[in-house]
Design a protein around this motif. Structure first.
Motif, short mmCIF file in Angstrom:
data_model
loop_
_atom_site.label_atom_id
_atom_site.label_comp_id
_atom_site.label_asym_id
_atom_site.label_seq_id
_atom_site.Cartn_x
_atom_site.Cartn_y
_atom_site.Cartn_z
N ALA A 27 80.98 55.77 32.85
CA ALA A 27 80.35 54.47 32.61
C ALA A 27 81.08 53.36 33.38
CB ALA A 27 80.33 54.16 31.12
N LYS A 28 82.40 53.45 33.43
CA LYS A 28 83.17 52.44 34.17
C LYS A 28 82.90 52.55 35.67
CE LYS A 28 86.99 51.23 31.16
NZ LYS A 28 88.46 51.13 31.04
N SER A 29 82.85 53.76 36.18
CA SER A 29 82.56 53.94 37.61
C SER A 29 81.19 53.40 37.96
CB SER A 29 82.63 55.43 37.97
OG SER A 29 83.94 55.90 37.87
N LYS A 30 80.23 53.67 37.11
CA LYS A 30 78.86 53.18 37.35
C LYS A 30 78.82 51.66 37.31
CE LYS A 30 74.15 53.53 35.57
NZ LYS A 30 73.29 54.10 34.54
N ALA A 31 79.48 51.06 36.31
CA ALA A 31 79.50 49.61 36.19
C ALA A 31 80.17 48.96 37.39
CB ALA A 31 80.20 49.20 34.89
N PRO A 50 80.43 45.64 31.01
CA PRO A 50 79.11 45.57 30.38
C PRO A 50 79.11 46.28 29.01
CG PRO A 50 79.07 47.16 32.17
CD PRO A 50 80.42 46.48 32.21
N ASP A 51 78.10 45.99 28.22
CA ASP A 51 78.00 46.58 26.88
C ASP A 51 78.06 48.10 26.89
OD1 ASP A 51 77.88 44.06 25.81
OD2 ASP A 51 75.72 44.13 25.35
N SER A 52 77.49 48.72 27.90
CA SER A 52 77.48 50.19 27.97
C SER A 52 78.91 50.75 27.97
CB SER A 52 76.73 50.66 29.21
OG SER A 52 77.33 50.12 30.39
N VAL A 53 79.83 50.06 28.60
CA VAL A 53 81.23 50.48 28.64
C VAL A 53 81.93 50.11 27.34
CG1 VAL A 53 83.46 50.11 29.80
CG2 VAL A 53 81.37 50.37 31.15
N ILE A 54 81.67 48.93 26.83
CA ILE A 54 82.32 48.46 25.61
C ILE A 54 81.97 49.37 24.43
CG2 ILE A 54 82.42 46.57 23.94
CD1 ILE A 54 82.06 44.65 26.33
N LYS A 55 80.72 49.82 24.34
CA LYS A 55 80.32 50.71 23.25
C LYS A 55 81.14 51.99 23.26
CE LYS A 55 75.83 50.95 23.95
NZ LYS A 55 74.38 51.22 23.75
N ILE A 56 81.30 52.59 24.42
CA ILE A 56 82.06 53.84 24.52
C ILE A 56 83.53 53.58 24.22
CG2 ILE A 56 82.77 55.72 26.05
CD1 ILE A 56 80.09 55.25 27.57
N ASN A 57 84.06 52.51 24.75
CA ASN A 57 85.46 52.17 24.51
C ASN A 57 85.73 51.94 23.02
OD1 ASN A 57 88.02 51.79 25.81
ND2 ASN A 57 87.86 49.64 25.27
N ASN A 58 84.83 51.22 22.36
CA ASN A 58 84.97 50.99 20.93
C ASN A 58 84.90 52.31 20.15
OD1 ASN A 58 85.17 48.26 21.37
ND2 ASN A 58 83.10 47.79 20.71
#
Length: 139
Positions: A27-31, A50-58
């Motif tokens: 997700a980080k690479s894509k962002a 972006p939210d897509s990364v934050i959700k996974i990180n959380n």
């Protein structure tokens, strides 16, 4: 029943955590490739992603909360010789609740459903704790 089979749900929980790290890296690479990251803030501020990364990180942070209690409880129950069908069932129920929680958290992120899954996992941990206490006290 082979008591060491209780370690299978433990290994699955560990695999879930590691898979979440892989998902985070992707997700980080894509962002980054899409230019969705505030490059100046990314090292210290999670909101730079972006939210897509934050959700996974959380969700990864969540894998070091109740699952830690699960790991300890499994080791305690194994050490007490209290691994029977009920203990095995509870361990599998906890891990399945964590898998479902992860899918919701990193997907639709519907908080009411996520909360119910989290609560279910906590109830399972309470039952495992009660079982361990019962065996320890009653023998």
């Amino acid at each position: 029943m082979n008591a060491q089979l209780i370690l299978l749900p433990v290994l699955l929980q560990i695999a879930l955590t590691l898979a979440s790290y892989v998902a985070l890296a992707r997700a980080k690479s894509k962002a980054l490739a899409l230019g969705q990251v505030d490059e100046v803030r990314r090292a210290l501020h999670s909101d730079a992603w972006p939210d897509s990364v934050i959700k996974i990180n959380n969700n990864i942070r969540n894998q070091f909360e109740t699952p830690v209690l699960f790991y300890v409880l499994v080791l305690v129950l194994l050490n007490l010789g209290a691994v029977g069908w009920l203990t095995q069932l509870l361990a599998w129920l906890f891990v399945l609740s964590r898998i479902a929680h992860t899918l919701v958290h990193t997907g639709t992120n519907q908080v009411p459903l996520r909360r119910r899954l989290f609560t279910f996992g906590c109830v399972v941990l309470m039952l495992m704790t009660a079982l361990a206490a019962w065996v320890l006290v009653i023998g």
